[in-house]
Design an enzyme around this catalytic site. Structure first.
Site, short mmCIF file in Angstrom:
data_model
loop_
_atom_site.label_atom_id
_atom_site.label_comp_id
_atom_site.label_asym_id
_atom_site.label_seq_id
_atom_site.Cartn_x
_atom_site.Cartn_y
_atom_site.Cartn_z
N GLY A 1 0.74 -1.14 -0.17
CA GLY A 1 -0.14 -0.05 -0.46
C GLY A 1 0.83 1.48 -0.26
O GLY A 1 2.39 1.21 -0.63
N ASN A 2 0.39 2.38 0.10
CA ASN A 2 1.44 3.82 0.63
C ASN A 2 0.11 4.51 1.48
O ASN A 2 -0.76 4.27 2.34
CB ASN A 2 1.17 3.97 -1.58
CG ASN A 2 0.16 4.38 -1.54
OD1 ASN A 2 -1.18 5.25 -1.11
ND2 ASN A 2 -0.45 3.70 -2.80
#
Ligand code: CTP
Length: 403
Positions: free
Chosen positions: A208-209
């Protein structure tokens, strides 16, 4: 004219309350339908009789009216209003609104409301500067409430500085402006993508980020407040859009975001793709949690490219559609953003420069440049709610002739 606009004024306990009758009068002159709620302590500063006479309606302070036995539903009133203006907004009320406390009638109405809320702080200089007050104001602004910043000047305490409620004429102008921009995008369909995407490695892990989704959510709020019919395709985010009219399509992966965006884009007049979409995903997702293997100190994940949503929509775009992308760059920002404008066939790119204080995923502020054609407009560092207004204003300025 504000004919028929339903405006709810929430008056809290502060000396600036004496200026509210003038605000009510200005709004009534423009034919707005004005109702007033007072907190119990507001009545020490201005009488309910003055405000009920000027507004033409009884002033409300409690859900239950002991004299008439009437029940005024806070939910109904919250739904009734087109706009709520809390003025003066005391430090106490701001703190309670920020925490979702509902121990008086005004606070319950604010919690139940679906419309935009403006608030005009009024307090002493040191109370205004206090970190607690500043944090509470930031929390409200980050949720989409509009701050009417206090002016600097003489305060009731005898001190001089920031904390003095903005003058009623100025508050009136801001209210009027909020309604005139409120119609800009009526009948227009807007697609916004926001937030991160999560690409599963196995049932418990993902790639993810750090995107919070706030920037895109603020953009969706501004469009809806300006009359658009907004669909928000939102990756995993803890932030709620708070505007009942926004259609939220929750997604998790880049593939889900792609599928939703390509469907909604067909109907859209404007699309703003602010999501931080994963560029790569694991080629396979393990069915069970991946265990450590005895004697093995490394692990290689095979990643494959995800579909580029902006590029796909750029290829699908017709002449009546306007497409805005974001660019997140750590170096050669302007050059790379201009390349993205071309390569993805977008009409506008909003460039965030990551390596500056106050800019990026985890802050409530942002600094952008807007690139369209050969024009580049650089904006100052601002709260994301104001950055969103700059983005929407830029879209409007570029397409107003064909709206
Ligand atoms: N974007 C997208 N789909 C992807 C990747 C990005 O729609 N799979 C969109 C983003 O929402 C943004 C724009 O493309 O509007 C640019 O995203 P950015 O991450 O800055 O650039 P990339 O195209 O991913 O290129 P690079 O990572 O090489 O900078």
């Amino acid at each position: 004219m504000l004919t028929g606009k339903k405006i709810l004024i929430g008056v809290t306990g502060g000396i600036a309350a004496y200026k509210i009758p003038l605000l009510v009068r200005l709004l009534k002159k423009q034919e707005a339908d004005v109702r007033v709620i007072m907190t119990p302590s507001a009545k020490d500063f201005v009488t309910p009789l003055t405000l009920s006479t000027l507004s033409g309606h009884p002033v409300l302070s409690e859900g239950f009216d002991r004299e008439t036995g009437e029940w005024h539903s806070h939910v109904e009133l919250g739904m009734w209003a087109d706009l709520i203006v809390v003025a003066p907004a005391s430090a106490n009320t701001i703190a309670k609104m920020a925490c979702g406390i509902a121990d008086n009638y005004l606070l319950t109405v604010c919690l139940a409301a679906k419309c935009p809320i403006m608030f005009a702080p009024a307090m002493d200089l040191d109370m205004f500067k206090h970190q607690a007050t500043q944090e509470n104001i930031r929390r409200l602004v980050s949720r989409g409430c509009r701050l009417i910043a206090p002016a600097s000047g003489e305060l009731a305490s005898g001190l001089c500085g920031e904390g003095r409620m903005e003058e009623p004429e100025k508050i009136f102008e801001l209210i009027r402006d909020s309604f005139s921009v409120g119609k800009r995008f009526v009948g227009k369909k807007v697609l916004v993508t926001a937030g991160p995407t999560y690409e599963a490695i196995d049932p418990v892990r993902f790639i993810g980020n750090h995107s919070s989704g706030l920037m895109g959510i603020e953009i969706a709020r501004v469009f809806v407040d300006q009359g658009a019919d907004v669909t928000l395709v939102l990756g995993p985010s803890n932030i709620r859009p708070e505007r009942g009219k926004i259609k939220v399509v929750p997604v998790t992966t880049a593939k889900e975001m792609y599928d939703a965006a390509t469907v909604f884009f067909k109907e859209a007049d404007i699309a703003v793709l602010s999501a931080a979409v994963a560029d790569f995903r694991p080629s396979e997702t393990a069915g069970q949690k991946i265990k450590k293997e005895e004697g093995r100190d490394d692990m290689i994940l095979h990643l494959v490219k995800t579909d580029d949503i902006l590029k796909t929509l750029g290829a699908m775009k017709t002449d009546r559609q306007y497409l805005v992308g974001f660019a997140l760059e750590t170096q050669n920002g302007l050059e790379n953003a201009k390349k993205k404008l071309q390569s993805k066939n977008a009409d506008m790119i909003v460039l965030n420069v990551m390596n500056e204080a106050g800019v990026g995923f985890k802050t409530n502020t942002n600094k952008i440049s807007v690139i369209s054609g050969d024009t580049v407009i650089n904006f100052e560092l601002k709260p994301k709610s104001e950055v969103a207004r700059d983005v929407v204003d830029s879209v409007y300025n570029n397409i107003k002739n064909r709206l």
